[in-house]
Design an enzyme around this catalytic site. Structure first.
Site, PDB file in Angstrom:
ATOM      1  CG  ASN A   1      -9.040  15.804   5.877  1.00  0.00           C
ATOM      2  OD1 ASN A   1      -8.251  15.573   6.844  1.00  0.00           O
ATOM      3  ND2 ASN A   1      -8.735  16.109   4.637  1.00  0.00           N
ATOM      4  CG  ASP A   2      -9.249  11.988  11.873  1.00  0.00           C
ATOM      5  OD1 ASP A   2      -9.991  12.190  12.497  1.00  0.00           O
ATOM      6  OD2 ASP A   2      -9.046  10.809  11.847  1.00  0.00           O
ATOM      7  CB  CYS A   3      -5.317  16.267   8.815  1.00  0.00           C
ATOM      8  SG  CYS A   3      -4.797  14.849   9.513  1.00  0.00           S
TER       9      CYS A   3
ATOM     10  CG  ASN B   1      -7.163  19.439  12.716  1.00  0.00           C
ATOM     11  OD1 ASN B   1      -5.863  19.209  12.577  1.00  0.00           O
ATOM     12  ND2 ASN B   1      -8.097  18.477  13.045  1.00  0.00           N
TER      13      ASN B   1
END
Ligand code: BGC
Ligand code: NOJ
Length: 814
Positions: free
Chosen positions: A486-488, A490
């Site tokens: 999940n790149d998001c 963070n």
């Protein structure tokens, strides 16, 4: 509501009206020369790299949305009426319109006032060029005097610079015109050794190469002055915007049909042979002339088209199925496989949602894409694996992306995504299972593309595992780094400044936030590496990896289980993410899918409980949303995920990439009905009747469908370039239909809906064609195999010992 239909026999989707909700596109080319083309001829072409070698110009996010393309204008020279046979850009009324998107080609046909026009666009195999084959026929009772104009706009090669650096670019455009062929040679004099050419088979009445001359002052592509007046200006571009436009006049008798070919090509010259004569500044065209001559001849273009069709029929023939569900069949047999090749070729670089300048080939994406195409292109998969591994860093970590032209990794979109290295193990495992080519493990591969750093590929996989073991957090779970799948999410970037990139900003030391998802991924990767080690004679190492996997599994169970589902993560303060204790974002899809995929909890009911929670909290009729409840405000400590409005993208959108993880998990848990149900919810073909809601193409997967919290629930976005393609292909072929390459042979282990009486499949695997018939005898998923008339124990069909290349497999289920 539909905008077309599937022509299954011809492997085409036929669009029957031009005003689709969004551009519905196709890809041209499958080796080095590529193009994207919409159903109204929008799009552009490039050589290998959509950013650095853009051949034609396209304007993203324009008005109209789809601006720039492979345009043809027709003009009735008696009345002055003119139109685009592809509808855009003139939007003139058409009495009939169809766009047939097929395997590597598109045919756009229409009719206006008795003139039928049909253009077939394709890129021949092994050539760096594209052909537009325009067939015109006069269906009037009288003669028709027509003008045909072609029009493309050249890009000044570097697509990013092209759309920003106007102070320079407005002065550098250069062309040459020779024998009616337009050569685009901007920057050729100095540092480039490549040029583009655009040729036409008709006798030219004129040409234009300067955009402002062709269009006229204050006009757009919908009203070019040259077309309106019926005569080109013969303009030669110096600076401003070079274009290529041919003008051909022809008179067609009633009932007469004529064909005109346009060919657009790309050519590189050796540095010392750039000019002809050598001491001039004139482009040496010798290398381009043979291709120009060849493909302006209709019979050669037709032969190239037949070769392209054979190529695709060959590739798709490797796996064909016949099931009780038409949507399964057409996705597996045609469109899903085709999309997998597109994701392999493009990664996430060039679509109508990826601008071609943003991203290169993603490390994790490309490894996952392998799952969908390795059976169709094993040699190219081998090359891809080795290229990817060569960008791996000596410490086992990875650059998040690499550029296709240089094949070098870079940190432009961030680094330290701590899941990255494990996808290499899954990619290599898929390659080995498909091909049995164990030699790849011994291939010397560089680290960080540094000469002298070569080590066998096997060691790269070992370092991937080591990378995580050196990065465990307070609970013993893997540290998340920048983000995981999940790149998001963070968790180490507390971003409160406009314009900061979530993917490149880090202001935490990264020693606390942990990912349960990477935990699950690690367990699976460790098991795969153990199997690889065992098969290649390293039994002790295999035991070591199994032990590491078991230890991680224990940690996931102890610190990653929330009571009814798997937790998602711990943030930088050690607080839970994806827990019933959270106010929002209580349950996430990724760990439910991946922990079960890794086998965690299949024996003791934990997996079932996690999957039941998914059904209860995350499943919608349009697919499974990423998490619930959606984040209604920005959580500084979570990153980009909560920056999206509820229901979109990673904030509770239906992120189609990870739906198939749950599909597979359901199949692993033995639930064929549930698995196929999830599969069908996001199957684009099954969604065709609601095209007005779905809006994207009904023949390929989109990255996202808006979740239940969005006002546009059910609306898809970002079609084509998504890990969804490979994972769904993998889920349906290998886990639901259960035809699954294994190290020792082809496993047949279907987990299909109870109401299915069976299915048939043909699968080519390691040089042997397996004709598989599955019959249901009773409920359940137990398999009994009869291979060429003889019972075989277990569910793996071993390779035929006697060199047979055709094998009949009968599987009874129950
Ligand atoms: C998107 C992600 C994507 C990432 C790529 C984010 O803004 O939401 O889906 O993977 O950018 O860098
Ligand atoms: C798209 C990216 O290409 C992929 O790498 C990522 O896993 C998903 N977005 C989810 O964020």
């Amino acid at each position: 509501m539909q905008y077309g239909y599937f022509d299954d026999r011809n492997r085409e989707y036929v669009i029957t009206r031009p005003d689709t909700p969004l551009p519905w596109i196709n890809y041209l080319g499958c080796q080095a020369y590529f193009g994207i083309i919409s159903n109204t001829a929008g799009g552009y072409s490039f050589y290998r790299d959509a950013r650095l070698r853009r051949i034609t110009r396209y304007r993203y996010n324009n008005v109209p949305f789809d601006t720039g393309g492979r345009y043809i204008y027709l003009r009735d020279d008696e009345t002055g009426d003119y139109w685009s046979p592809s509808w855009q850009p003139t939007h003139s009324g058409l009495e009939q319109y169809t766009c047939r998107h097929g395997m590597g080609y598109s045919v756009i046909g229409s009719q206006r006032r008795g003139i039928a026009a049909s253009t077939r666009y394709f890129v021949p195999l092994d050539e760096n060029l594209e052909i537009w084959q325009l067939t015109l026929s006069n269906q009037r009772l009288t003669r028709a005097a027509l003008s045909v104009f072609s029009a493309i706009e050249f890009c000044l090669w570097d697509a990013q610079d092209d759309s920003t650096n106007f102070q320079r670019n407005f002065s550098i455009g250069e062309v040459e015109i020779e024998d009616g062929v337009i050569y685009h040679k901007t920057e050729y004099r100095e540092r480039r050794d490549h040029f583009a050419w655009f040729a036409c088979s008709g006798e030219l009445a004129g040409f234009d190469t300067q955009r402002e001359a062709f269009l006229g002052p204050a006009r757009g592509w919908d009203r070019p002055a040259a077309v309106e007046r019926g005569e080109s200006y013969g303009s030669v571009a110096h600076g401003w915007a070079p274009i290529g436009s041919h003008h051909v006049r022809l008179v067609l008798d009633p009932g007469e049909t004529r064909q005109i070919l346009f060919v657009l090509g790309y050519q590189e010259n050796p540095r010392d042979q750039k000019f002809d004569p050598p001491d001039s500044q004139i482009v040496n065209k010798k290398a381009a002339r043979p291709a120009i001559a060849r493909y302006l001849a209709r019979e050669n273009a037709d032969a190239a088209f037949r070769k392209l069709r054979d190529y695709w029929n060959g590739l798709l023939g490797i796996c064909q199925v016949n099931t009780p569900d038409i949507h399964t069949d057409r996705m597996v047999n045609v469109w899903n496989a085709y999309q997998c090749m597109a994701t392999f070729n493009m990664s996430r670089s060039a679509s109508f949602y990826e601008s071609g300048i943003g991203r290169g080939l993603g490390f994790r994406d490309s490894n996952q894409d392998l799952l969908g195409f390795v059976h169709m292109a094993p040699e190219r998969a081998r090359e891809r694996v080795l290229d990817l591994a060569a960008t791996q860093l000596p410490g086992g970590g990875a650059y998040h992306q690499y550029q296709p032209l240089t094949k070098k990794g870079n940190n432009d979109v961030g680094g330290n995504f701590n899941d990255d290295p494990h996808w290499l193990i899954l990619g290599v495992a898929a390659y080995l299972k498909e091909t049995g080519d164990w030699s790849i493990l011994g291939e010397p591969v560089q680290y960080d593309n540094q000469p002298g750093s070569e080590q066998p590929l096997y060691e790269h996989l070992q370092r991937s595992i080591g990378y995580t073991l050196e990065r465990l957090g307070p609970h013993g779970l893997p540290l998340i780094g920048r983000a995981d799948w999940n790149d998001c999410l963070n968790l180490n970037c507390f971003s409160d400044t406009p314009g900061q990139s979530f993917q490149t900003t880090t202001n935490k030391d990264g020693k606390v936030a942990e990912s349960v998802f990477i935990g699950g991924l690690f367990v699976l990767a460790a098991k795969e590496l153990a199997a690889i080690a065992r098969h290649s004679g390293h039994a002790d190492e295999a035991a070591g990896y199994l032990a590491e996997g078991a230890r991680m599994e224990e940690t996931v169970r102890r610190h990653g289980w929330d009571g009814e589902w798997f937790l998602r993560a711990y943030d930088d303060s050690g607080n839970k993410v994806g827990s019933r204790e959270c106010a929002e974002g209580k349950i996430f899809i990724e760990p439910q899918g991946f922990c079960v995929l890794a086998g965690i909890g299949l024996e003791d009911g934990l997996a079932r409980r996690a999957l039941d929670s998914v059904r209860k909290h995350l499943a919608t009729p349009h697919g499974i949303v990423l998490q619930q409840p959606a984040y209604s405000r920005y959580y500084l400590q979570l990153g980009e995920i909560s920056s999206y409005p509820p229901g979109y993208k990673e904030n509770a959108g239906i992120f189609c990439h990870n739906n198939p993880w749950v599909t597979i998990a359901e199949a692993m848990a033995g639930n064929g009905e549930g698995a196929h149900d999830y599969y069908s919810r996001i199957n684009p073909s099954a969604r065709e009747p609601i095209s007005d809601v779905h809006r994207c193409e009904p023949y390929v997967y989109a990255q996202m469908i808006a979740g239940r919290d969005a006002p546009t629930h059910g609306e898809a976005k970002n079609s084509w370039l998504t890990g969804t393609a490979a994972w769904n292909y993998h889920a349906i072929t290998q886990w639901i239909l259960g035809i699954r390459p294994a190290y020792d042979g082809l496993r047949i282990a279907p987990v299909i809906p109870e109401r299915w009486t069976g299915f048939r499949a043909v699968r080519r695997f390691r040089g042997v064609t397996y004709n598989v018939t599955v019959r249901r005898q009773g409920p359940g998923n137990g398999v009994t195999l009869i291979v060429d008339g003889r019972p075989v124990a277990g569910d793996v069909v071993p390779a035929p010992a006697d060199g047979r290349t055709e094998v009949a497999v009968e599987a009874t289920l129950g």
